[in-house]
Design an enzyme around this catalytic site. Structure first.
Site, PDB file in Angstrom:
ATOM      1  N   HIS A 594       3.021  -0.214  -0.057  1.00  0.00           N
ATOM      2  CA  HIS A 594       2.746  -0.305  -1.493  1.00  0.00           C
ATOM      3  C   HIS A 594       3.926   0.220  -2.306  1.00  0.00           C
ATOM      4  O   HIS A 594       4.540  -0.510  -3.081  1.00  0.00           O
ATOM      5  CB  HIS A 594       1.465   0.473  -1.818  1.00  0.00           C
ATOM      6  CG  HIS A 594       1.120   0.491  -3.269  1.00  0.00           C
ATOM      7  ND1 HIS A 594       0.421   1.524  -3.856  1.00  0.00           N
ATOM      8  CD2 HIS A 594       1.384  -0.383  -4.269  1.00  0.00           C
ATOM      9  CE1 HIS A 594       0.264   1.275  -5.142  1.00  0.00           C
ATOM     10  NE2 HIS A 594       0.838   0.127  -5.419  1.00  0.00           N
ATOM     11  N   HIS A 599       6.885  -1.476  -5.477  1.00  0.00           N
ATOM     12  CA  HIS A 599       7.374  -0.700  -6.627  1.00  0.00           C
ATOM     13  C   HIS A 599       8.874  -0.405  -6.527  1.00  0.00           C
ATOM     14  O   HIS A 599       9.647  -0.734  -7.427  1.00  0.00           O
ATOM     15  CB  HIS A 599       6.617   0.625  -6.726  1.00  0.00           C
ATOM     16  CG  HIS A 599       5.246   0.506  -7.250  1.00  0.00           C
ATOM     17  ND1 HIS A 599       4.908   0.806  -8.550  1.00  0.00           N
ATOM     18  CD2 HIS A 599       4.083   0.120  -6.649  1.00  0.00           C
ATOM     19  CE1 HIS A 599       3.613   0.615  -8.736  1.00  0.00           C
ATOM     20  NE2 HIS A 599       3.082   0.201  -7.590  1.00  0.00           N
ATOM     21  N   HIS A 782       1.853  -7.229  -4.269  1.00  0.00           N
ATOM     22  CA  HIS A 782       1.416  -5.968  -4.868  1.00  0.00           C
ATOM     23  C   HIS A 782      -0.087  -5.976  -5.114  1.00  0.00           C
ATOM     24  O   HIS A 782      -0.776  -4.976  -4.868  1.00  0.00           O
ATOM     25  CB  HIS A 782       2.152  -5.697  -6.179  1.00  0.00           C
ATOM     26  CG  HIS A 782       1.685  -4.464  -6.868  1.00  0.00           C
ATOM     27  ND1 HIS A 782       0.793  -4.485  -7.931  1.00  0.00           N
ATOM     28  CD2 HIS A 782       1.954  -3.147  -6.639  1.00  0.00           C
ATOM     29  CE1 HIS A 782       0.550  -3.244  -8.323  1.00  0.00           C
ATOM     30  NE2 HIS A 782       1.227  -2.413  -7.565  1.00  0.00           N
ATOM     31  N   ASN A 786      -2.772  -3.240  -3.683  1.00  0.00           N
ATOM     32  CA  ASN A 786      -3.107  -2.230  -4.690  1.00  0.00           C
ATOM     33  C   ASN A 786      -4.562  -2.245  -5.139  1.00  0.00           C
ATOM     34  O   ASN A 786      -5.212  -1.202  -5.186  1.00  0.00           O
ATOM     35  CB  ASN A 786      -2.214  -2.394  -5.918  1.00  0.00           C
ATOM     36  CG  ASN A 786      -2.477  -1.334  -6.973  1.00  0.00           C
ATOM     37  OD1 ASN A 786      -2.120  -0.178  -6.801  1.00  0.00           O
ATOM     38  ND2 ASN A 786      -3.128  -1.713  -8.055  1.00  0.00           N
ATOM     39  N   ILE A 931       0.853  -1.320 -12.310  1.00  0.00           N
ATOM     40  CA  ILE A 931      -0.008  -0.134 -12.138  1.00  0.00           C
ATOM     41  C   ILE A 931       0.255   0.429 -10.760  1.00  0.00           C
ATOM     42  O   ILE A 931       0.711  -0.315  -9.864  1.00  0.00           O
ATOM     43  CB  ILE A 931      -1.503  -0.485 -12.297  1.00  0.00           C
ATOM     44  CG1 ILE A 931      -2.374   0.772 -12.305  1.00  0.00           C
ATOM     45  CG2 ILE A 931      -1.932  -1.443 -11.210  1.00  0.00           C
ATOM     46  CD1 ILE A 931      -2.170   1.672 -13.476  1.00  0.00           C
TER      47      ILE A 931
END
Length: 931
Positions: A594, A599, A782, A786, A931
């Site tokens: 993740h 990110h 993602h 997530n 997020i």
């Protein structure tokens, strides 16, 4: 308003002989009553279009030369400004002040810039300066958006406006959503802005906005070339000075503020630094630093973890923890990110609500722990009470806490309103005990929140790659007899050859650091391996779990194998073993798959895009929705998630032992879905199949749904790229595109910049592959990793983020305790109440869609984000394909033959279903890592 505006609008005052060219439709228009004639114009890829040369009289079918003296006419700008929903006292006061001073000349001024150069001045043609009308009258409007107008006077030979400058003479910034210019023969000219315009007192220069017409660098109209370069220089900055929150500067630097050595040595965290290359500053607000932290695996120095590097460099070295560390910016103070990257109001409101909820969920257990000796869950009822009655009420400490620590009335109301309650996670919404079953444990390996670690097993037993002199024998403790009776009559080799054996292997990742991790208070972990068998029904079943500890002596038993249970004692041991596997998995999922792979590794591409590609560049326009909010959410993660004593350290297995080791095996060329599936052995190349591969597990929900989305993205990107890049020459000669890719690698991923696996960027096909991978990672990958965090992890027994007890054997003193009350032992092994509720609050926030989410197939200004009609049409086709994929996913989730997503109590796989409502929904694919 189009050409009808030219015929009727009062903004046009020209003689019937004046003619304006419609650049987009390649036609000539007569404003008043004249005859229309077709006029051939070269396309964008040919010779640049020219302005009008002739008109036809109504009375004579003769071509006449336009008089040399240009005719002036009026055009109008419609300017859309987005209001804030909530303002503090200072903002309200300044808004009223601006409304007053606007009447006396301190206003908002606009100026049009033509695509063409004035032959006399050799400078771009410009209109007069016009001011927004009625700002003071409309300042008190409570609507979400307010439209203002401005009026320009231009010459008939002005050409097409390609840019507009905005000067804000007010005291306060405002959010400029769009500008539309009406009155030109070509029809409305759109300027999508979506940017904060700062006051001239803070930023003296004028803001530049370009129209929605895309241009490659060498096709930029002559009148816009200087502005294109100027805007990019301003976005890059010069690397000096202290950043203000209102700045729009994008730059690279290291993260060296994760630790806080001012609070003591326990709060110090080492940082990987460069021995060569310029460091940009030593204050927190100095520059935005992209994340290149690759957390997990764990560092050799026991009280530090590595932060990250993103800076031109040749060699990295470890520094002392108190050197070159920036002072931390603690919440609620904000970390700098460029102004336009900050959350918009609705997003911030949703995120702040989640933060408040998380804060209360963290504070209350902390107070409880300080009052009561009961820090653990007693049983399932205690966990259930978190969802049904809230933290205080059911745990019987509400009265006790309120007596000793009187709570504000607001908190009491929040408790009554349910904010201190947790929503029931989806994993227990249909079948409360589904998580206990082996088939559900296995199903989540391919349809849960982390479906990207399972691999096809090629060799049994598996073999370690660690140094045997340090970590003991490379051979596994797994033997044929451990699994041979569970292969449906197959031999082990037959099962391997027929792609029936699979593994989730965390042995080499965790083993080097277990000694130090297990020495921490309240942390106990193994390095796990789990073997799965693919049944005839297409589902997986776990058939063996290997648990490894570092050998303490040659005769120490450091590895043990557990098989599915045969009695009550082995049942509870098996449940503990599965919990340890989930704990390993949760750490790798959060820190590597993740955080690192979506990110962190995306941020350099985003920074370089803003620094090297103009807003009018077609590739920037393509990537723009996939970069939204990523810099801001990563900055917030730097404050709370990956920092010293943050969520990662306090709630996950690795604790403070995190490093860039996982990044060493990261490869951009293997991050695309087809390449990743083939790398893990979950698919084999097959040119006869869609996407050129065949899955080894047909009912692999993440892969089957993901390949549909991958294909849609790839088709959309291919159509887009081929529209602008017909051949390799166009790709190689695009200086902005090449600079973006080079900086993403050489600066953004500096420590692997010499790796041979980086894809080249020399052909349209290269560009299609690179862009498809980036968009896939920012959107679908993602989302898959997530938005299932709370639905699966919110029930801590299903997916504990850490464990506090090892599994006792007959020789351990704790074995008798385990036998006497195995359920109590199980709950003592899970995270404590404080750890669990803190973790639950965080993943609840991370799993929440905000009201302003933009999903795959959507984008802001849907019909005018590009001025290229063919591109808009292709995007609508892409949107339609995404909607069709969603229908196919819904259909699959009701197919009883697909047992990994349909069945009694089985959760449908919706993590790649593109759309979603706001909130925690366990579905939805936003465009970006937001997020």
């Amino acid at each position: 308003m189009g050409s009808s505006l030219m015929e009727k609008s009062s903004f046009l005052a020209a003689s019937p002989s004046m003619l304006l060219l419609n650049q987009h439709k390649n036609r000539v228009f007569l404003p008043f009553g004249g005859k229309r004639v077709q006029h051939q114009v070269m396309t964008r890829k040919g010779v640049k279009s020219t302005t009008l040369v002739a008109a036809i009289s109504e009375d004579l079918d003769l071509v006449k030369v336009v008089p040399e003296k240009a005719v002036k006419f009026k055009v109008r700008a419609v300017v859309t400004v987005r209001n804030k929903n909530k303002e503090d006292f200072k903002e309200t006061f300044v808004k009223h002040l601006d409304a007053f001073t606007d009447k006396i000349g301190r206003n908002v001024a606009l100026e049009l810039v033509s695509n063409d150069i004035d032959p006399k001045t050799k400078a771009p043609k410009k209109s007069n300066e016009a001011v927004l009308r009625d700002w003071s009258k409309k300042s008190n409007l409570k609507t979400e958006r307010v439209n203002y107008t401005a009026e320009f006077v231009v010459d008939s030979n002005f050409g097409i406006p390609g840019a507009i400058t905005v000067a804000n003479k007010h005291q306060q910034e405002f959010f400029l959503e769009s500008i539309t210019i009406e009155g030109f023969a070509c029809g409305p000219v759109h300027f999508p802005c979506n940017s904060w315009v700062q006051s001239k007192k803070d930023h003296p220069g004028k803001r530049i906005f370009f129209s929605n017409q895309p241009y490659l660098p060498d096709e930029t109209p002559a009148g816009l070339r200087a502005l294109r370069e100027k805007e990019l220089r301003e976005l890059r900055g010069d690397g000096n000075g202290e950043r203000k929150l209102s700045d729009r500067i994008y730059d690279f630097d290291v993260y060296n503020d994760l630790g806080n050595p001012d609070k003591g040595i326990d709060f110090a965290r080492r940082c990987l630094e460069v021995t060569k290359g310029r460091i940009l500053g030593a204050v927190e607000q100095d520059v935005l630093r992209p994340i290149l932290v690759c957390l997990l695996s764990l560092l050799d120095q026991n009280q530090y973890h590595v932060s990250f590097i993103i800076q031109p460099c040749l060699i990295y070295q470890l520094l002392e923890p108190d050197l070159n560390s920036e002072s931390r910016v603690e919440k609620p103070l904000p970390i700098y990110v460029p102004r336009d990257e900050q959350f918009e109001e609705s997003k911030m409101n949703a995120f702040s609500t989640g933060r408040l909820k998380g804060l209360l969920h963290s504070i209350i257990p902390l107070l409880m722990a300080s009052i009561s000796n009961n820090k653990d869950f007693k049983g399932f009822s205690d966990i259930d009470s978190l969802y049904s009655e809230g933290l205080l009420l059911k745990l019987g400490l509400q009265d006790e806490i309120l007596k000793k620590i009187p709570m504000p009335k607001a908190v009491s109301k929040i408790q009554e309103g349910g904010l201190l309650k947790y929503d029931v996670p989806k994993i227990v919404s249909k079948d409360k005990f589904a998580w206990l079953r082996d088939d559900e444990f296995a199903r989540q390996a391919i349809a849960g929140v982390n479906p990207v670690n399972i691999e096809r097993l090629h060799v049994y037993p598996p073999v370690s790659k660690l140094d045997p002199e340090i970590y003991g024998p490379q051979e596994s403790a797994l033997k044929e007899e451990h699994i041979s009776g569970q292969l449906n009559g197959m031999t082990v080799q037959q099962a391997l050859d027929s792609s029936r054996l699979y593994i989730i292997d965390y042995h080499d990742i965790y083993l080097p650091f277990l000694d130090r991790m297990n020495a921490l208070d309240g942390r106990k972990s193994y390095a796990t391996r789990t073997i799965f068998f693919l049944t005839d029904s297409g589902t997986l079943k776990p058939i063996a779990i290997e648990l490894s500890l570092p050998p303490t002596s040659p005769n120490t038993r450091s590895k043990r194998v557990l098989a599915p249970p045969v009695d009550a004692t082995t049942y509870w041991m098996w449940q503990l073993a599965k919990a340890h596997v989930c704990s390993n998995d949760a750490g790798v999922h959060q820190l590597v798959n993740h955080w690192l792979r979506t990110h962190a590794t995306m941020e350099p591409f985003i920074l370089a895009a803003h620094r090297q590609m103009s807003a009018m560049h077609p590739i920037f326009k393509l990537l723009d929705p996939h970069m939204r909010y990523t810099l801001e959410i990563n900055a917030l993660a730097r404050q709370s998630l990956i920092s010293v004593d943050g969520v990662i350290e306090s709630c996950f297995t690795p604790d403070r032992y995190c490093s860039a080791a996982a990044y060493k095996s990261w490869r951009f060329d293997q991050e695309g879905l087809p390449a990743d599936l083939i790398r893990r052995g979950m698919a084999v190349p097959d040119p006869t199949q869609p996407h050129g591969l065949k899955l080894t597990i047909e009912d692999y929900p993440y892969a089957t749904d993901g390949l549909m989305i991958w294909g849609a993205i790839e088709n959309w990107v291919r159509n887009y790229v081929n529209h602008y890049y017909p051949d390799s020459t166009h790709v190689c000669n695009d200086k902005e595109l090449q600079a973006w890719y080079a900086e993403s690698i050489n600066v953004g991923h500096a420590d692997v910049r010499h790796a041979e696996w980086w894809p080249t960027l020399a052909t349209p096909e290269d560009l299609i592959s690179i862009l498809t991978t980036i968009i896939w990672l920012a959107s679908a990958q993602h989302a898959a990793l997530n938005f299932g965090q709370y639905p699966y992890g919110g029930y801590v027994p299903n997916r504990p983020p850490l464990m506090r007890r090892l599994i006792p054997d007959e020789n351990d003193p704790e074995y008798a305790v385990f036998l006497s009350d195995p359920q109590k032992y199980f709950f003592c092994a899970l995270p404590s109440l404080l750890q669990a509720t803190k973790f639950m609050a965080v993943v609840d926030t991370l799993s929440t869609h905000s009201p302003d989410e933009e999903y795959l197939g959507e984008r802001h200004h849907q019909s005018i984000w590009s001025g290229d009609a063919e591109v808009i049409e292709a995007f609508y086709e892409f949107s339609a394909e995404i909607r069709q994929i969603e229908k196919e996913i819904e259909k699959r989730n009701t197919d009883p033959n697909l047992k990994n997503r349909c069945g009694a109590g089985v959760l449908p796989y919706e993590l790649l279903a593109p759309s979603s409502e706001p909130g925690v929904t366990c579905r939805g694919v936003p465009n970006s890592v937001s997020i």
